[in-house]
Design an enzyme around this catalytic site. Sequence first.
Site: not given
Length: 306
Positions: A165, A169
């Site tokens: 993640y 990001k």
Amino acid sequence: MSIRYDGQVAIVTGSGGGLGRCHAIELAKRGAKVVVNDLGGSVDGSGAGSDAAQAVVAEIEAAGGEAMANGANVAKYDEVEAMVKQAVDKWGRVDILVNNAGILRDKSFAKGTLDDFGLVLDVHLMGSVNCTKACWEIMREQAYGRVVVTTSSSGLYGNFGQTNYGTAKMGVIGMMNTLAQEGAKYNIKINALAPTAATRMTEGLMPEEALKLLTPETVTPAVLFMASEDAPTRTVIAAGAGSFAVARIVESAGKWLPEDEQTPEGIAAHWDEIADTAGETQPQMGAEQTVKMVGLAMEGLGIKQD
């Protein structure tokens, strides 16, 4: 000053619930026609269905707004292209894109699989790339566009168990930094939201009293600002519980080392000076780093600079 989007068309991905739903509803309240995109899957990306998106459209229409539901998978470019075409066919343009869709496959790096890693990157990073690419030429031709990508403190600063993640990001920040330069002459501005909100993704991570403060409604104003005509560009806005901040990537002033000290030992000996936060700057493009490094070298070597 009242910020409105009358006559504008917005696409909000992952807007069947949580933050995306709030973004879509508030854009519509301020006059935008909204494509409510949602695959309808669970937090980990499994499953699909249109009920969530349809419910948000019904909510917007009940309040007098205009919206359409779309179930495109943002990780599949052909579906994204069809979604954008649907919006243009109906409303003639696309002014605002909010890249919000995301999934979680949290595990420590040691325990996580490469398949999960790739899937998270496909949705968060390539999903943002796909949607932005599909809208980019339209925005260039109409000489107007506002793009919001969704980053995270997990990408900016790291968070245990979220390597996949966090990687995705931080990737959208690299995309933002370059597209802000490429879009400038076409009046396309691109910014990033780093949200803190109580959503399906944060359940069980925080005490109940904190979660009550972290509503999507306290985050969405940052998106509305970034989607406005007078928005900044290439800016990361952190938002949560009604508080707002700007996150920046900075670089220390740096130090040139003589040739005999251009060694790992020389770096170690001068580390405090190299890492000194005094004189930090926020470069606006990659070339600035090269100019600075060469300038320090020329100064150190006593070479006159014009």
